[in-house]
Design an enzyme around this catalytic site. Structure first.
Site, PDB file in Angstrom:
ATOM      1  NE  ARG A 125      -5.917 -10.016   0.535  1.00 44.03           N
ATOM      2  CZ  ARG A 125      -6.331  -8.964   0.249  1.00 44.03           C
ATOM      3  NH1 ARG A 125      -6.391  -8.189  -1.119  1.00 44.03           N
ATOM      4  NH2 ARG A 125      -6.898  -8.278   1.210  1.00 44.03           N
ATOM      5  CG  ASP A 146      -5.554 -10.703   3.537  1.00 44.86           C
ATOM      6  OD1 ASP A 146      -5.753 -11.666   2.919  1.00 44.86           O
ATOM      7  OD2 ASP A 146      -6.591  -9.924   3.984  1.00 44.86           O
ATOM      8  CB  SER A 192     -11.007  -3.355   7.886  1.00 49.19           C
ATOM      9  OG  SER A 192     -10.500  -4.099   6.696  1.00 49.19           O
TER      10      SER A 192
HETATM   11  N1  ARG Z   1     -10.129 -13.553   7.634  1.00 45.98           N
HETATM   12  C1  ARG Z   1     -10.192 -13.437   5.909  1.00 45.98           C
HETATM   13  C2  ARG Z   1      -9.239 -13.978   5.655  1.00 45.98           C
HETATM   14  O1  ARG Z   1      -8.051 -14.353   5.962  1.00 45.98           O
HETATM   15  C3  ARG Z   1     -10.686 -12.286   5.673  1.00 45.98           C
HETATM   16  C4  ARG Z   1      -9.687 -10.976   5.611  1.00 45.98           C
HETATM   17  C5  ARG Z   1      -9.970  -9.775   5.057  1.00 45.98           C
HETATM   18  N2  ARG Z   1      -8.811  -9.063   4.844  1.00 45.98           N
HETATM   19  C6  ARG Z   1      -9.107  -7.672   4.744  1.00 45.98           C
HETATM   20  N3  ARG Z   1      -8.091  -6.945   4.422  1.00 45.98           N
HETATM   21  N4  ARG Z   1     -10.077  -7.024   5.382  1.00 45.98           N
HETATM   22  O2  ARG Z   1      -9.271 -14.671   4.379  1.00 45.98           O
END
Ligand code: ARG
Length: 421
Positions: free
Chosen positions: A99, A128, A179
């Site tokens: 990210r 995110d 997802s």
């Molecule tokens: N829970 C994980 C994290 O916060 C994975 C997030 C996955 N993100 C997504 N847009 N599918 O790092």
């Protein structure tokens, strides 16, 4: 629509999925903005070029692909390896590490094209959004951050209707209820039945790890060489970092290594069930940890484990671009000078275990540790050492016993008993 050349300009972090495809016309309608779609290649699979083509067809003024795989590996994954970074002890932070790099690339492109905002497809419930927003605010405080999915209140069906109404070109994949986010360091799968933490993840969610029925019956041995905490060779064959990680994903994935089923605590206060597969990451982290245990002294290992944990928490919490992360990383880097050597991993039935390690900086001195006749450890000195070592406890124990035995008013009695040598 108004003349977009005069309208504000938004750079959108674009994956080619449903959310960010719908975001293109949505941003144009709601903000009157021109949209530049930006895909950052951090090693996700899928046809990125086709996605760019569709972004233009769906109304983006421009669509760009930035290959950031090497940057991702050297600037983000190597420090994570050196920090043995596992959030809550299990998650190698695959999504979390990408990210800040995507955010940095968004900021850079936004500044280059003179955009006044960036956009991303995150919901309002996850980590995110925090990572993107905080990173962009830190790097380019003049940019606004737009998060259509957080604002528009459409569910998946609404999005599909919106896409049809706007005649959007969407890649017709078999309706997946999941997802998925992926990059070189791993794959995250969320949604559908995975939301019920009482139920095992169905096999269909896994893509990089083979199914238990296909795991080889025999273990496989892999030698991983590190130089200053950086993996540089597999099976004694030198490799660049990106192909090395890819190779490890393939080799460890075949044995089902790196499946993670985790009840995770998000920054926004939600507990959620998270499913990952990170075969290469889990194997490389195990190898690195094992090599450190051979070459770093006990007190440094102990202190570093606290630093490592703080580093992992910071990455998870979206604070990559922070003075604390930089300072922790500087400490960690300084410990890696001697983390050079080779670890033998055994991959078998879902696990990767270090079964051998060697280093020119090994602190394991055979002449001290051996029980054989060549021992040079002065055992006779152990007696005196143990006496002094145990003395504080001996004294404290004697005092406590006397205090318990003495009548409550006679405080001085506890002082009467002294330990004897
Ligand atoms: N829970 C994980 C994290 O916060 C994975 C997030 C996955 N993100 C997504 N847009 N599918 O790092």
């Amino acid at each position: 629509m108004t003349d977009e050349r005069k309208a504000p300009h938004v750079v959108l972090a674009y994956s080619g999925g449903l959310d960010t495809s719908v975001a293109i016309p949505w941003i144009r309608e709601h903000y009157g903005s021109a949209v530049t779609a930006l895909t950052v290649d951090v090693g996700q699979e899928g046809e990125l070029r086709g996605a760019l083509e569709r972004a233009r067809e769906n109304g983006a003024r421009d669509a760009r692909l930035v290959d950031a795989k090497r940057e991702f590996a050297t600037e983000f994954l190597v420090p994570a390896i050196q920090a043995n970074a596992l959030y809550q002890g299990v998650y190698p932070l695959s999504t979390a590490l990408a990210r800040p790099l995507i955010a940095r690339t968004l900021s850079a492109v936004a500044e280059e094209v003179g955009a006044d905002a960036v956009a991303h497809g995150c919901t309002g419930k996850g980590n995110d959004q925090v990572r993107f927003d905080v990173a962009v605010h830190t790097l380019s405080p003049q940019l606004r951050v737009i998060a259509p999915v957080r604002e528009w209140n459409m569910n998946r069906e609404d999005e599909i209707r919106y896409a049809e109404a706007h005649r959007l070109k969407i890649r017709v994949t078999a309706q997946s209820p999941y997802s998925v986010d992926e990059n070189l360091w791993g794959r995250s799968i969320e949604g559908g039945v995975l939301e019920d933490p009482s139920r095992a993840a169905p096999e269909e969610v896994y893509d990089w790890t083979s199914h238990p029925g296909d795991w080889p019956r025999e273990p496989e041995t892999v030698r991983v060489r590190f130089e200053r905490g950086i993996p540089v060779a597999i099976q004694d064959e030198p490799m660049e970092i990106v192909p090395l990680i890819r190779a490890m994903n393939r080799i460890a994935g075949a044995h089902g290594v790196g499946r993670i089923d985790h009840i995770e605590d998000r920054v926004v206060g939600i507990k959620s069930r998270e499913t990952y597969e990170c075969p290469g990451a889990i194997a490389l982290l195990e190898a690195h940890r094992s090599l450190e245990s051979l070459v770093l002294p006990r007190d440094l290992l102990s202190f570093k484990s606290g630093v490592d944990r703080r580093f992992a928490d910071l990455v998870y919490e979206g604070l990559w671009f922070s003075p604390l992360r930089e300072a922790l990383q500087a400490f960690i880097t300084s410990t890696q000078e001697v983390v050079t050597g080779t670890v033998t991993l055994r991959l078998h039935q879902g696990s990767a275990r270090a079964v051998g390690r060697e280093s020119e900086y090994s602190l394991l001195a055979h002449e001290l540790a051996t029980y054989g006749t060549q021992s040079r450890f002065p055992q006779e000195l152990a007696v005196g050492f143990i006496h002094l070592y145990g003395l504080p406890n001996q004294l404290a124990h004697a005092r406590a016993r006397a205090a318990r035995a003495a009548p409550a008013e006679d405080v001085g009695a506890a002082r009467a008993v002294l330990p004897t040598a």
